[in-house]
Write a protein that holds these residues in place. Structure first.
Motif, PDB file in Angstrom:
ATOM      1  N   VAL A  37       1.689  99.108  37.919  1.00  0.00           N
ATOM      2  CA  VAL A  37       0.796  97.959  38.076  1.00  0.00           C
ATOM      3  C   VAL A  37      -0.230  98.248  39.169  1.00  0.00           C
ATOM      4  N   ALA A  38       0.183  98.910  40.239  1.00  0.00           N
ATOM      5  CA  ALA A  38      -0.722  99.198  41.353  1.00  0.00           C
ATOM      6  C   ALA A  38      -1.863 100.116  40.924  1.00  0.00           C
ATOM      7  N   ASP A  39      -1.583 101.055  40.032  1.00  0.00           N
ATOM      8  CA  ASP A  39      -2.622 101.972  39.561  1.00  0.00           C
ATOM      9  C   ASP A  39      -3.700 101.249  38.767  1.00  0.00           C
ATOM     10  N   ILE A  40      -3.342 100.152  38.137  1.00  0.00           N
ATOM     11  CA  ILE A  40      -4.303  99.399  37.333  1.00  0.00           C
ATOM     12  C   ILE A  40      -5.360  98.737  38.216  1.00  0.00           C
ATOM     13  N   ILE A  41      -4.951  98.223  39.389  1.00  0.00           N
ATOM     14  CA  ILE A  41      -5.894  97.456  40.208  1.00  0.00           C
ATOM     15  C   ILE A  41      -6.538  98.271  41.326  1.00  0.00           C
ATOM     16  N   ARG A  42      -6.178  99.529  41.487  1.00  0.00           N
ATOM     17  CA  ARG A  42      -6.754 100.360  42.551  1.00  0.00           C
ATOM     18  C   ARG A  42      -8.251 100.569  42.291  1.00  0.00           C
ATOM     19  N   GLY A  43      -9.093 100.213  43.270  1.00  0.00           N
ATOM     20  CA  GLY A  43     -10.533 100.401  43.173  1.00  0.00           C
ATOM     21  C   GLY A  43     -11.269  99.308  42.414  1.00  0.00           C
ATOM     22  N   VAL A  44     -10.576  98.252  42.033  1.00  0.00           N
ATOM     23  CA  VAL A  44     -11.164  97.168  41.238  1.00  0.00           C
ATOM     24  C   VAL A  44     -11.597  96.026  42.168  1.00  0.00           C
ATOM     25  N   TYR A  55      -2.535  87.775  34.261  1.00  0.00           N
ATOM     26  CA  TYR A  55      -2.220  87.813  32.835  1.00  0.00           C
ATOM     27  C   TYR A  55      -1.434  89.056  32.424  1.00  0.00           C
ATOM     28  N   SER A  56      -0.923  89.798  33.388  1.00  0.00           N
ATOM     29  CA  SER A  56      -0.101  90.960  33.079  1.00  0.00           C
ATOM     30  C   SER A  56       1.336  90.511  32.802  1.00  0.00           C
ATOM     31  N   LYS A  57       2.019  91.201  31.887  1.00  0.00           N
ATOM     32  CA  LYS A  57       3.374  90.815  31.518  1.00  0.00           C
ATOM     33  C   LYS A  57       4.425  91.351  32.478  1.00  0.00           C
ATOM     34  N   GLN A  58       4.086  92.400  33.226  1.00  0.00           N
ATOM     35  CA  GLN A  58       5.089  93.058  34.053  1.00  0.00           C
ATOM     36  C   GLN A  58       5.540  92.174  35.211  1.00  0.00           C
ATOM     37  N   HIS A  59       6.804  92.310  35.576  1.00  0.00           N
ATOM     38  CA  HIS A  59       7.382  91.513  36.654  1.00  0.00           C
ATOM     39  C   HIS A  59       6.736  91.842  37.996  1.00  0.00           C
ATOM     40  N   LEU A  64       2.527  91.549  43.273  1.00  0.00           N
ATOM     41  CA  LEU A  64       1.255  92.106  43.730  1.00  0.00           C
ATOM     42  C   LEU A  64       0.154  91.047  43.783  1.00  0.00           C
ATOM     43  N   GLU A  65       0.222  90.064  42.893  1.00  0.00           N
ATOM     44  CA  GLU A  65      -0.766  88.979  42.933  1.00  0.00           C
ATOM     45  C   GLU A  65      -0.623  88.183  44.234  1.00  0.00           C
ATOM     46  N   LYS A  66       0.603  87.890  44.604  1.00  0.00           N
ATOM     47  CA  LYS A  66       0.854  87.164  45.848  1.00  0.00           C
ATOM     48  C   LYS A  66       0.406  87.984  47.061  1.00  0.00           C
ATOM     49  N   LEU A  67       0.642  89.302  47.019  1.00  0.00           N
ATOM     50  CA  LEU A  67       0.228  90.187  48.106  1.00  0.00           C
ATOM     51  C   LEU A  67      -1.295  90.262  48.205  1.00  0.00           C
ATOM     52  N   LEU A  68      -1.978  90.303  47.072  1.00  0.00           N
ATOM     53  CA  LEU A  68      -3.439  90.343  47.063  1.00  0.00           C
ATOM     54  C   LEU A  68      -4.022  89.054  47.622  1.00  0.00           C
ATOM     55  N   LEU A  69      -3.428  87.916  47.275  1.00  0.00           N
ATOM     56  CA  LEU A  69      -3.883  86.644  47.829  1.00  0.00           C
ATOM     57  C   LEU A  69      -3.685  86.599  49.348  1.00  0.00           C
ATOM     58  N   SER A  70      -2.611  87.199  49.820  1.00  0.00           N
ATOM     59  CA  SER A  70      -2.356  87.267  51.255  1.00  0.00           C
ATOM     60  C   SER A  70      -3.405  88.129  51.955  1.00  0.00           C
TER      61      SER A  70
END
Length: 140
Positions: A37-44, A55-59, A64-70
Motif C-alpha cells: 500500500v505504501a508503494d502506491i502512495i509514494r510521491g503522490v 477506496y482501497s480494499k486492503q486492511h 496509512l490513511e489515519k497516519l497521512l491525516l496525522s
C-alpha cells in the motif's frame, strides 16, 4: 555558537519548515502487506493519496490513511494560516520497517509444534512540497 554554525543551523531550519512527518509504531500488520500500500502512495499528491487510501480494499490502507491525516495536521500546526491546496503537498518519503514479532506455537501432528510469527511494522511518513526544477537556460 559560532556564526558559521548558526548560519548552517538556520538553513536546516528553513529546509525543515516545508516538511512534516508522522510515525506509526508497532502496527500489527506484516511489513510486506504494508509496503504494498505504501508503494502506491509514494510521491503522490496528498489529496490524491487520501482518495486512493480511502477506496482501497486492503486492511493496511486504513492505518496509512489515519497516519497521512496525522501528518497533514502536523504540517498545519507548523505552517499556521497556510492552505494545503496552495502548498501542493506530496508524500515525499514513506518507509516501512519491520517491528517486533510475537512468536506463538501451533500444534502439529505426531507431537510436534510449528512456530507462528505474528509480525508488526513501523511506518514513517514525510510530507513535503513539490520542488520546481529550474532549467539551466532560465538561470542565465
Amino acid at each position: 555558537m559560532g556564526s558559521r554554525k548558526r548560519i548552517s543551523n538556520e538553513k536546516i531550519k528553513e529546509a525543515k519548515k516545508d516538511i512534516a512527518f508522522a510515525k506509526l509504531n508497532n502496527c500489527p500488520t506484516s511489513p510486506r502487506k504494508m509496503r504494498l500500500v505504501a508503494d502506491i502512495i509514494r510521491g503522490v499528491e496528498v489529496q490524491k493519496a487520501l482518495g486512493i487510501l480511502k477506496y482501497s480494499k486492503q486492511h493496511a490502507s486504513d492505518k496509512l490513511e489515519k497516519l497521512l491525516l496525522s501528518a497533514i495536521a502536523n504540517w498545519q500546526v507548523k505552517n499556521e494560516g497556510a492552505d494545503i491546496e496552495e502548498a501542493e503537498l506530496i508524500v515525499k518519503t514513506i518507509t516501512v520497517d519491520s517491528g517486533r514479532q510475537l512468536k506463538r506455537i501451533r500444534t502439529a501432528p505426531q507431537g510436534r509444534a510449528h512456530r507462528i510469527r505474528k509480525r508488526s511494522n513501523h511506518v514513517t511518513l514525510i510530507l513535503g512540497t513539490k520542488e520546481v526544477k529550474v532549467k539551466a537556460e532560465d538561470k542565465k
